[in-house]
Design a protein around this motif. Structure first.
Motif, PDB file in Angstrom:
ATOM      1  N   ILE A 124      48.417  76.172 -32.545  1.00  0.00           N
ATOM      2  CA  ILE A 124      48.648  77.322 -31.579  1.00  0.00           C
ATOM      3  C   ILE A 124      47.832  78.416 -32.137  1.00  0.00           C
ATOM      4  O   ILE A 124      47.366  78.428 -33.352  1.00  0.00           O
ATOM      5  N   ASP A 125      47.386  79.371 -31.396  1.00  0.00           N
ATOM      6  CA  ASP A 125      46.888  80.533 -31.472  1.00  0.00           C
ATOM      7  C   ASP A 125      47.792  81.660 -32.202  1.00  0.00           C
ATOM      8  O   ASP A 125      48.974  81.715 -31.719  1.00  0.00           O
ATOM      9  N   ARG A 126      47.549  82.464 -33.177  1.00  0.00           N
ATOM     10  CA  ARG A 126      48.213  83.457 -33.547  1.00  0.00           C
ATOM     11  C   ARG A 126      48.136  84.575 -32.572  1.00  0.00           C
ATOM     12  O   ARG A 126      47.273  85.118 -32.215  1.00  0.00           O
ATOM     13  N   SER A 127      49.212  84.960 -31.810  1.00  0.00           N
ATOM     14  CA  SER A 127      49.458  86.123 -31.129  1.00  0.00           C
ATOM     15  C   SER A 127      49.406  87.426 -31.783  1.00  0.00           C
ATOM     16  O   SER A 127      49.905  87.542 -32.848  1.00  0.00           O
ATOM     17  N   GLY A 128      48.469  88.201 -31.060  1.00  0.00           N
ATOM     18  CA  GLY A 128      48.207  89.572 -31.833  1.00  0.00           C
ATOM     19  C   GLY A 128      47.466  89.428 -33.220  1.00  0.00           C
ATOM     20  O   GLY A 128      47.168  90.519 -34.047  1.00  0.00           O
ATOM     21  N   ALA A 129      46.565  88.312 -33.388  1.00  0.00           N
ATOM     22  CA  ALA A 129      45.820  88.377 -34.512  1.00  0.00           C
ATOM     23  C   ALA A 129      44.695  87.903 -34.198  1.00  0.00           C
ATOM     24  O   ALA A 129      44.194  86.533 -34.566  1.00  0.00           O
ATOM     25  N   PRO A 130      43.476  88.314 -33.561  1.00  0.00           N
ATOM     26  CA  PRO A 130      42.384  88.074 -32.954  1.00  0.00           C
ATOM     27  C   PRO A 130      41.375  87.591 -34.188  1.00  0.00           C
ATOM     28  O   PRO A 130      41.548  88.403 -35.295  1.00  0.00           O
ATOM     29  N   GLY A 131      40.796  86.652 -34.259  1.00  0.00           N
ATOM     30  CA  GLY A 131      39.712  86.399 -35.406  1.00  0.00           C
ATOM     31  C   GLY A 131      40.439  85.574 -36.617  1.00  0.00           C
ATOM     32  O   GLY A 131      39.751  85.117 -37.384  1.00  0.00           O
ATOM     33  N   GLN A 132      41.753  85.821 -36.453  1.00  0.00           N
ATOM     34  CA  GLN A 132      42.353  84.532 -37.468  1.00  0.00           C
ATOM     35  C   GLN A 132      42.361  83.282 -37.158  1.00  0.00           C
ATOM     36  O   GLN A 132      42.293  82.772 -35.949  1.00  0.00           O
ATOM     37  N   PRO A 133      42.278  82.215 -38.184  1.00  0.00           N
ATOM     38  CA  PRO A 133      42.309  80.821 -37.676  1.00  0.00           C
ATOM     39  C   PRO A 133      43.703  80.553 -37.043  1.00  0.00           C
ATOM     40  O   PRO A 133      44.690  81.195 -37.296  1.00  0.00           O
ATOM     41  N   ARG A 134      43.313  79.424 -36.077  1.00  0.00           N
ATOM     42  CA  ARG A 134      44.740  78.958 -35.583  1.00  0.00           C
ATOM     43  C   ARG A 134      45.631  78.186 -36.604  1.00  0.00           C
ATOM     44  O   ARG A 134      45.049  77.840 -37.623  1.00  0.00           O
ATOM     45  N   LEU A 135      47.080  77.955 -35.913  1.00  0.00           N
ATOM     46  CA  LEU A 135      47.831  77.466 -36.856  1.00  0.00           C
ATOM     47  C   LEU A 135      48.061  75.829 -36.493  1.00  0.00           C
ATOM     48  O   LEU A 135      48.366  75.617 -35.154  1.00  0.00           O
ATOM     49  N   GLN A 136      47.958  75.047 -37.458  1.00  0.00           N
ATOM     50  CA  GLN A 136      48.291  73.665 -37.308  1.00  0.00           C
ATOM     51  C   GLN A 136      49.737  73.474 -37.666  1.00  0.00           C
ATOM     52  O   GLN A 136      50.236  74.036 -38.687  1.00  0.00           O
ATOM     53  N   LEU A 137      50.357  73.021 -36.731  1.00  0.00           N
ATOM     54  CA  LEU A 137      52.120  72.951 -37.102  1.00  0.00           C
ATOM     55  C   LEU A 137      52.729  71.649 -36.595  1.00  0.00           C
ATOM     56  O   LEU A 137      52.370  70.852 -35.826  1.00  0.00           O
ATOM     57  N   LEU A 138      53.714  71.548 -37.594  1.00  0.00           N
ATOM     58  CA  LEU A 138      54.234  70.207 -37.269  1.00  0.00           C
ATOM     59  C   LEU A 138      55.770  70.560 -37.050  1.00  0.00           C
ATOM     60  O   LEU A 138      56.338  71.539 -37.825  1.00  0.00           O
ATOM     61  N   LEU A 139      56.541  70.267 -36.034  1.00  0.00           N
ATOM     62  CA  LEU A 139      57.769  70.335 -35.567  1.00  0.00           C
ATOM     63  C   LEU A 139      58.596  69.016 -35.675  1.00  0.00           C
ATOM     64  O   LEU A 139      58.217  68.163 -35.016  1.00  0.00           O
ATOM     65  N   ALA A 140      59.560  69.171 -36.493  1.00  0.00           N
ATOM     66  CA  ALA A 140      60.250  67.797 -36.703  1.00  0.00           C
ATOM     67  C   ALA A 140      61.655  67.905 -37.247  1.00  0.00           C
ATOM     68  O   ALA A 140      62.082  68.753 -37.917  1.00  0.00           O
ATOM     69  N   THR A 141      62.545  66.766 -36.606  1.00  0.00           N
ATOM     70  CA  THR A 141      63.602  66.539 -37.288  1.00  0.00           C
ATOM     71  C   THR A 141      63.621  65.574 -38.261  1.00  0.00           C
ATOM     72  O   THR A 141      63.600  64.390 -37.914  1.00  0.00           O
ATOM     73  N   VAL A 142      63.674  65.611 -39.726  1.00  0.00           N
ATOM     74  CA  VAL A 142      63.637  64.751 -40.736  1.00  0.00           C
ATOM     75  C   VAL A 142      64.823  64.538 -41.152  1.00  0.00           C
ATOM     76  O   VAL A 142      65.664  65.153 -41.534  1.00  0.00           O
ATOM     77  N   GLN A 143      64.780  62.955 -41.271  1.00  0.00           N
ATOM     78  CA  GLN A 143      66.080  62.339 -42.124  1.00  0.00           C
ATOM     79  C   GLN A 143      66.016  62.578 -43.529  1.00  0.00           C
ATOM     80  O   GLN A 143      64.916  61.943 -43.934  1.00  0.00           O
ATOM     81  N   THR A 144      66.968  63.263 -44.234  1.00  0.00           N
ATOM     82  CA  THR A 144      66.880  63.252 -45.746  1.00  0.00           C
ATOM     83  C   THR A 144      68.194  63.043 -46.448  1.00  0.00           C
ATOM     84  O   THR A 144      69.217  62.476 -45.601  1.00  0.00           O
ATOM     85  N   PRO A 145      68.320  62.742 -47.777  1.00  0.00           N
ATOM     86  CA  PRO A 145      69.454  62.359 -48.269  1.00  0.00           C
ATOM     87  C   PRO A 145      70.592  63.437 -48.067  1.00  0.00           C
ATOM     88  O   PRO A 145      71.759  62.820 -48.016  1.00  0.00           O
ATOM     89  N   ALA A 146      70.166  64.422 -47.721  1.00  0.00           N
ATOM     90  CA  ALA A 146      71.275  65.451 -47.169  1.00  0.00           C
ATOM     91  C   ALA A 146      71.567  65.597 -45.888  1.00  0.00           C
ATOM     92  O   ALA A 146      72.655  66.409 -45.437  1.00  0.00           O
ATOM     93  N   GLY A 147      71.105  64.591 -45.113  1.00  0.00           N
ATOM     94  CA  GLY A 147      71.101  64.414 -43.550  1.00  0.00           C
ATOM     95  C   GLY A 147      70.069  65.130 -42.867  1.00  0.00           C
ATOM     96  O   GLY A 147      68.865  65.425 -43.475  1.00  0.00           O
ATOM     97  N   PRO A 148      70.176  65.017 -41.520  1.00  0.00           N
ATOM     98  CA  PRO A 148      68.901  65.535 -40.774  1.00  0.00           C
ATOM     99  C   PRO A 148      68.932  66.672 -40.959  1.00  0.00           C
ATOM    100  O   PRO A 148      69.821  67.811 -40.795  1.00  0.00           O
ATOM    101  N   LEU A 149      67.568  67.274 -40.999  1.00  0.00           N
ATOM    102  CA  LEU A 149      67.191  68.777 -41.196  1.00  0.00           C
ATOM    103  C   LEU A 149      66.181  68.982 -40.212  1.00  0.00           C
ATOM    104  O   LEU A 149      65.157  68.131 -40.316  1.00  0.00           O
ATOM    105  N   ARG A 150      66.118  70.295 -39.616  1.00  0.00           N
ATOM    106  CA  ARG A 150      65.188  70.747 -38.773  1.00  0.00           C
ATOM    107  C   ARG A 150      63.930  71.383 -39.854  1.00  0.00           C
ATOM    108  O   ARG A 150      64.290  72.255 -40.433  1.00  0.00           O
ATOM    109  N   VAL A 151      62.553  70.659 -39.548  1.00  0.00           N
ATOM    110  CA  VAL A 151      61.519  71.287 -40.427  1.00  0.00           C
ATOM    111  C   VAL A 151      60.453  71.539 -39.627  1.00  0.00           C
ATOM    112  O   VAL A 151      59.965  71.097 -38.639  1.00  0.00           O
ATOM    113  N   ALA A 152      59.958  72.828 -39.711  1.00  0.00           N
ATOM    114  CA  ALA A 152      58.613  73.324 -39.452  1.00  0.00           C
ATOM    115  C   ALA A 152      57.730  73.566 -40.319  1.00  0.00           C
ATOM    116  O   ALA A 152      58.014  74.599 -41.322  1.00  0.00           O
TER     117      ALA A 152
END
Length: 464
Positions: A124-152
């Motif tokens: 994704i492009d960073r809004s309001g930040a022209p010239g800066q590199p784009r952002l590579q992003l992972l959105l996931a619900t990860v199963q952990t020993p503590a249960g499901p956690l939402r991770v970005a």
């Protein structure tokens, strides 16, 4: 069209092969870039997934129900090495944000219903930040020993990804070192193959260039590739037709000359019995010219037949002296003179006395034809062997000299003759390895200069 037609077969094939190889390299390079592009995306996704596992892989839920993310100094260092790293971790059970770095990251997350907290890799492009590199992003619900956690997990996209600099670097460092040598090797193999494949064509061309009137029976070698065999066969058949045409022409000339000799001899005998001597003398002169023309035609026929000429050691002084003695009465009858200047020792030449005599006679006849009454023709024999014939005529214009030795060419001054004498002389001289030229004579007219090459006895002496 004319430029293409002028290209050799070798250049055309090499050009086409080169274009094919270059096109192949281009396609392979594009395919490699595409594969590298996809591989870089996969590597980036794997790296984001690894970061997520590092952050929440050892999460624990305590007795109070709260989740604690446990990672030591080593994991902190690994995370610090990721440029522009952004991390957001959310516990949906307690509705608690465990990590939000930088602050406010959650508000910028693209949480549409289709991808919200599902396994999704985004750029994704960073809004309001022209010239800066784009952002590579992972959105996931990860199963952990503590249960499901939402991770970005987000990171800066490398600056050179999918840009000309990255493409150039990839081509120069990864594509060319592998494909470049293959390309050069392929072109070298193609050039070598073409050279060997076309070698029979060059050989056939050399053989064709060596075919002359003296080697009319020679034919091109038919041991050639099948592609050019029809051309070689057609050329050989054309030579067969030319041989047949030359043979028919020579037979016609020889037969016609022989057939004319008999009635001319009978006519000469009848002239001897005529009472009108004045008319007989006039006819006899015409008859002499006709007889001479027939003799020249016979000489041309013999020369054209290219039969082996018997050669022995001949004294050029004797040959010239005999012809001068024979021509002297004819010269005196026209109020002219023929003289011979020669050394008092033999001038040896390896040749045919009859052919050399015919050449000397034709030169003297030509000189007498243009020398005015009261003048002389001088024949000079010298070591070399060397022969010159001088006359006191009007000379030969420079523009006529290139045509002097052509058959049936008589120039502007058509004083008798059929234009065969000098052509016969040039042929005889050539068959004896000599050369003939014409210049201005000190006597005022033309000087025909005949120079013969080194004789066998001279070559043997030089070798000794």
């Amino acid at each position: 069209m004319s430029v293409v037609a002028g290209l050799s077969v070798r250049r055309r094939l090499l050009r086409n092969f080169s274009l094919l190889f270059i096109g192949t390299v281009t396609v392979l390079s594009l395919f490699y870039l595409w594969a590298s592009w996809n591989n870089r995306d996969a590597e980036a996704d794997d790296e984001l997934e690894e970061v997520a596992s590092v952050v929440v892989g050892r999460a624990e839920r305590g007795p109070d129900g709260r989740v604690r993310l446990r990672f030591g100094q080593r994991r902190h260092e690994r995370l610090a090495d990721v440029a522009g790293l952004q991390v957001f971790v959310y516990d949906p059970a307690n509705k608690e944000t465990l990590i939000e770095q930088p602050s406010g990251m959650r508000a910028a997350l693209p949480l549409s219903p289709e991808i919200a907290w599902k396994w999704a890799f985004l750029v994704i492009d960073r809004s309001g930040a022209p010239g800066q590199p784009r952002l590579q992003l992972l959105l996931a619900t990860v199963q952990t020993p503590a249960g499901p956690l939402r991770v970005a997990v987000g990171r800066d996209e490398p600056q050179d990804t999918l840009q000309p600099r990255w493409i150039a670097y990839t081509v120069l460092s990864e594509v060319l070192p592998v494909i470049g040598p293959i390309l050069l090797l392929a072109i070298g193999i193609a050039l070598y193959t073409l050279t060997n494949a076309l070698a029979p064509v060059a050989k056939a061309a050399e053989e064709a260039n060596r075919i002359t009137v003296d080697t009319m029976g020679k034919r091109l070698d038919t041991a050639v590739p099948a592609e050019i065999r029809p051309l070689v066969d057609a050329f050989n058949r054309a030579l067969d037709r030319l041989d047949a045409g030359f043979a028919d022409q020579r037979r016609f000339t020889a037969n016609a000359a022989h057939e004319l000799r008999t009635p001319l001899a009978l006519l000469r005998a009848r002239l001897d019995g005529m009472a009108d001597t004045e008319s007989a003398d006039a006819i006899r002169r015409d008859l002499g010219r006709m007889t001479r023309l027939i003799e020249q035609l016979l000489a041309v026929s013999r020369l054209d037949s290219h039969m082996p000429m018997t050669k022995v050691d001949v004294d050029l002084v004797d040959v010239a002296g005999d012809i001068v003695a024979r021509m002297a009465p004819l010269a005196v009858a026209e109020d002219k003179q023929v003289s011979l200047t020669a050394p008092d020792h033999p001038v040896r030449i390896y040749g045919n006395a009859d052919a050399l005599g015919a050449a000397v006679r034709n030169l003297i006849e030509n000189a007498l034809r243009f020398t005015p009454s009261g003048s002389a023709v001088e024949v000079v024999v010298a070591d070399g062997p060397h022969l010159q014939v001088h006359d006191a005529g009007p000379g030969i214009p420079d523009e006529d000299r290139p045509h002097l030795f052509e058959r049936f060419w008589r120039g502007r001054n058509r004083q008798g003759g059929a234009g065969l004498g000098l052509a016969i002389v040039a042929e005889v001289v050539a068959q004896h390895g000599g050369r003939i030229s014409v210049n201005k004579s000190p006597m005022g007219g033309a000087m025909f200069d005949v120079t013969f090459g080194p004789q066998p006895q001279q070559q043997a002496a030089a070798a000794a």
